[in-house]
Enzyme design. Structure first.
Site, short mmCIF file in Angstrom:
data_model
loop_
_atom_site.label_atom_id
_atom_site.label_comp_id
_atom_site.label_asym_id
_atom_site.label_seq_id
_atom_site.Cartn_x
_atom_site.Cartn_y
_atom_site.Cartn_z
N MET A 192 0.82 -1.21 0.00
CA MET A 192 0.00 0.00 0.00
C MET A 192 0.85 1.26 0.00
O MET A 192 0.61 2.20 -0.76
CB MET A 192 -0.94 0.01 1.22
CG MET A 192 -2.00 -1.07 1.21
SD MET A 192 -3.04 -1.06 -0.26
CE MET A 192 -3.99 0.41 0.02
N ASP B 60 10.36 3.74 5.97
CA ASP B 60 10.26 2.34 6.41
C ASP B 60 11.40 2.09 7.38
O ASP B 60 12.18 3.01 7.68
CB ASP B 60 10.27 1.37 5.21
CG ASP B 60 9.50 0.07 5.51
OD1 ASP B 60 9.83 -0.61 6.50
OD2 ASP B 60 8.57 -0.25 4.76
N VAL C 16 1.54 0.73 7.79
CA VAL C 16 2.34 -0.33 8.41
C VAL C 16 1.43 -1.55 8.60
O VAL C 16 0.21 -1.45 8.42
CB VAL C 16 2.97 0.14 9.76
CG1 VAL C 16 3.83 1.38 9.55
CG2 VAL C 16 1.93 0.38 10.83
N GLU D 10 -1.03 -4.56 9.74
CA GLU D 10 -2.33 -4.47 10.44
C GLU D 10 -2.24 -5.02 11.86
O GLU D 10 -2.84 -6.06 12.18
CB GLU D 10 -3.38 -5.21 9.59
CG GLU D 10 -4.82 -5.07 10.02
CD GLU D 10 -5.46 -3.76 9.62
OE1 GLU D 10 -4.75 -2.78 9.35
OE2 GLU D 10 -6.70 -3.72 9.58
N LYS E 15 0.46 0.09 15.28
CA LYS E 15 -0.16 1.35 14.83
C LYS E 15 -0.23 2.35 16.00
O LYS E 15 0.02 3.55 15.82
CB LYS E 15 -1.54 1.09 14.21
CG LYS E 15 -1.42 0.30 12.89
CD LYS E 15 -2.67 0.33 12.06
CE LYS E 15 -2.67 -0.64 10.90
NZ LYS E 15 -2.12 -0.13 9.64
N SER F 129 -7.31 -1.61 7.44
CA SER F 129 -8.44 -2.23 6.75
C SER F 129 -9.60 -2.42 7.70
O SER F 129 -10.76 -2.22 7.34
CB SER F 129 -8.05 -3.61 6.21
OG SER F 129 -6.87 -3.56 5.49
N HIS G 39 -9.98 4.03 4.71
CA HIS G 39 -10.88 3.02 4.14
C HIS G 39 -12.21 2.88 4.87
O HIS G 39 -13.15 2.34 4.34
CB HIS G 39 -10.21 1.64 4.15
CG HIS G 39 -9.03 1.56 3.25
ND1 HIS G 39 -9.15 1.44 1.88
CD2 HIS G 39 -7.71 1.62 3.51
CE1 HIS G 39 -7.94 1.42 1.34
NE2 HIS G 39 -7.05 1.52 2.31
N1 LIG Z 1 -2.53 -4.88 0.75
C1 LIG Z 1 -3.79 -4.49 0.55
O1 LIG Z 1 -4.46 -4.83 -0.45
C2 LIG Z 1 -4.48 -3.55 1.54
C3 LIG Z 1 -5.67 -2.95 1.17
C4 LIG Z 1 -6.27 -2.04 2.04
C5 LIG Z 1 -5.68 -1.74 3.26
N2 LIG Z 1 -4.51 -2.37 3.61
C6 LIG Z 1 -3.93 -2.01 4.91
O2 LIG Z 1 -2.78 -1.21 4.69
C7 LIG Z 1 -1.83 -1.44 5.73
C8 LIG Z 1 -0.52 -1.87 5.09
O3 LIG Z 1 -0.74 -3.06 4.34
P1 LIG Z 1 0.33 -3.59 3.27
O4 LIG Z 1 -0.34 -4.69 2.54
O5 LIG Z 1 0.90 -2.45 2.49
O6 LIG Z 1 1.47 -4.19 4.25
P2 LIG Z 1 2.94 -4.63 3.87
O7 LIG Z 1 3.29 -5.71 4.85
O8 LIG Z 1 3.08 -4.89 2.41
O9 LIG Z 1 3.82 -3.32 4.21
C9 LIG Z 1 3.98 -2.82 5.49
C10 LIG Z 1 5.32 -2.09 5.55
O10 LIG Z 1 5.40 -1.41 6.81
C11 LIG Z 1 6.75 -1.48 7.24
N3 LIG Z 1 6.84 -1.21 8.68
C12 LIG Z 1 6.69 -2.08 9.73
N4 LIG Z 1 6.89 -1.43 10.89
C13 LIG Z 1 7.17 -0.14 10.59
C14 LIG Z 1 7.46 1.02 11.37
N5 LIG Z 1 7.51 0.97 12.71
N6 LIG Z 1 7.72 2.18 10.72
C15 LIG Z 1 7.68 2.24 9.37
N7 LIG Z 1 7.39 1.19 8.57
C16 LIG Z 1 7.14 0.01 9.18
C17 LIG Z 1 7.17 -2.90 6.84
O11 LIG Z 1 8.60 -3.00 6.83
C18 LIG Z 1 6.54 -3.02 5.47
O12 LIG Z 1 7.40 -2.59 4.44
C19 LIG Z 1 -2.45 -2.49 6.66
O13 LIG Z 1 -3.10 -1.84 7.71
C20 LIG Z 1 -3.44 -3.19 5.74
O14 LIG Z 1 -4.49 -3.80 6.47
C21 LIG Z 1 -3.89 -3.25 2.79
#
Ligand SMILES: NC(=O)c1ccc[n+]([C@@H]2O[C@H](COP(=O)([O-])OP(=O)(O)OC[C@H]3O[C@@H](n4cnc5c(N)ncnc54)[C@H](O)[C@@H]3O)[C@@H](O)[C@H]2O)c1
Length: 148
Positions: free
Chosen positions: A14, A33, A91, A93, A98, A120, A141
């Site tokens: 995302m 990150d 970051v 879920e 968070k 989400s 969202h």
């Molecule tokens: N993937 C989807 O389709 C989707 C859709 C809607 C919402 N979301 C939501 O978006 C959020 C992120 O999902 P994603 O799929 O991108 O996750 P992801 O695992 O692909 O990416 C998360 C990133 O956050 C980084 N991270 C972890 N701890 C951190 C910190 N303390 N500081 C900075 N960065 C940090 C990780 O290293 C990683 O690169 C979640 O809450 C998820 O529920 C995801």
């Protein structure tokens, strides 16, 4: 309010997509990150996706280069938040993560900054409780997003 700089926290699926769109839309964008390797990987993917956009005729070569110039990478959460008008968190879920990220952002960001979570399914009300600015906190969202 005038938003000039956007910080995106988390450079995964995302976060890198949001940073891509933000830079293309003309905002100075800081992608954050926890490691340089993760940020470099995200940057490679953003570059590849922008290039694909050029090849498909969706964006010009010039707008790709401008977007890349507007993108900065940063591993410091506090530094990323300090210069931001809008912060978008992406970051994993996990509520503990968070809450920690937003407590730190709340201390680091300027008072006018808007904080947004990409969660989400977690409660925006609960996540915003980590900050002293629930009135400047939004969910990207959820239907229960804050409204005045
Ligand atoms: N993937 C989807 O389709 C989707 C859709 C809607 C919402 N979301 C939501 O978006 C959020 C992120 O999902 P994603 O799929 O991108 O996750 P992801 O695992 O692909 O990416 C998360 C990133 O956050 C980084 N991270 C972890 N701890 C951190 C910190 N303390 N500081 C900075 N960065 C940090 C990780 O290293 C990683 O690169 C979640 O809450 C998820 O529920 C995801």
């Amino acid at each position: 309010m005038n938003i000039k700089t956007v910080a995106v926290i988390g450079a995964g699926i995302m976060g890198r997509g949001i940073a891509h769109v933000s830079a293309l839309a003309g905002f100075d964008t800081v992608l954050n990150d926890i490691s340089d390797d993760l940020l470099q990987d995200a940057m490679t993917r953003i570059r590849r996706d922008l290039q694909k956009g050029v090849e498909q005729g969706k964006i010009t070569n010039a707008s790709m280069h401008s977007a890349l110039e507007r993108l900065a990478l940063d591993t410091s959460l506090e530094h990323s938040g300090a210069g931001a008008d809008l912060v978008i968190e992406a970051v994993p879920e996990r509520i503990d993560l968070k809450l920690d990220v937003f407590a730190r952002l709340d201390r680091a960001c300027p008072p006018h900054a808007i904080l947004a979570s990409n969660t989400s399914a977690l409660s925006i009300t609960e996540i915003s409780s980590a900050t002293k600015r629930p009135q400047r906190f939004i969910g990207m969202h959820q239907r229960d997003r804050w409204s005045p």
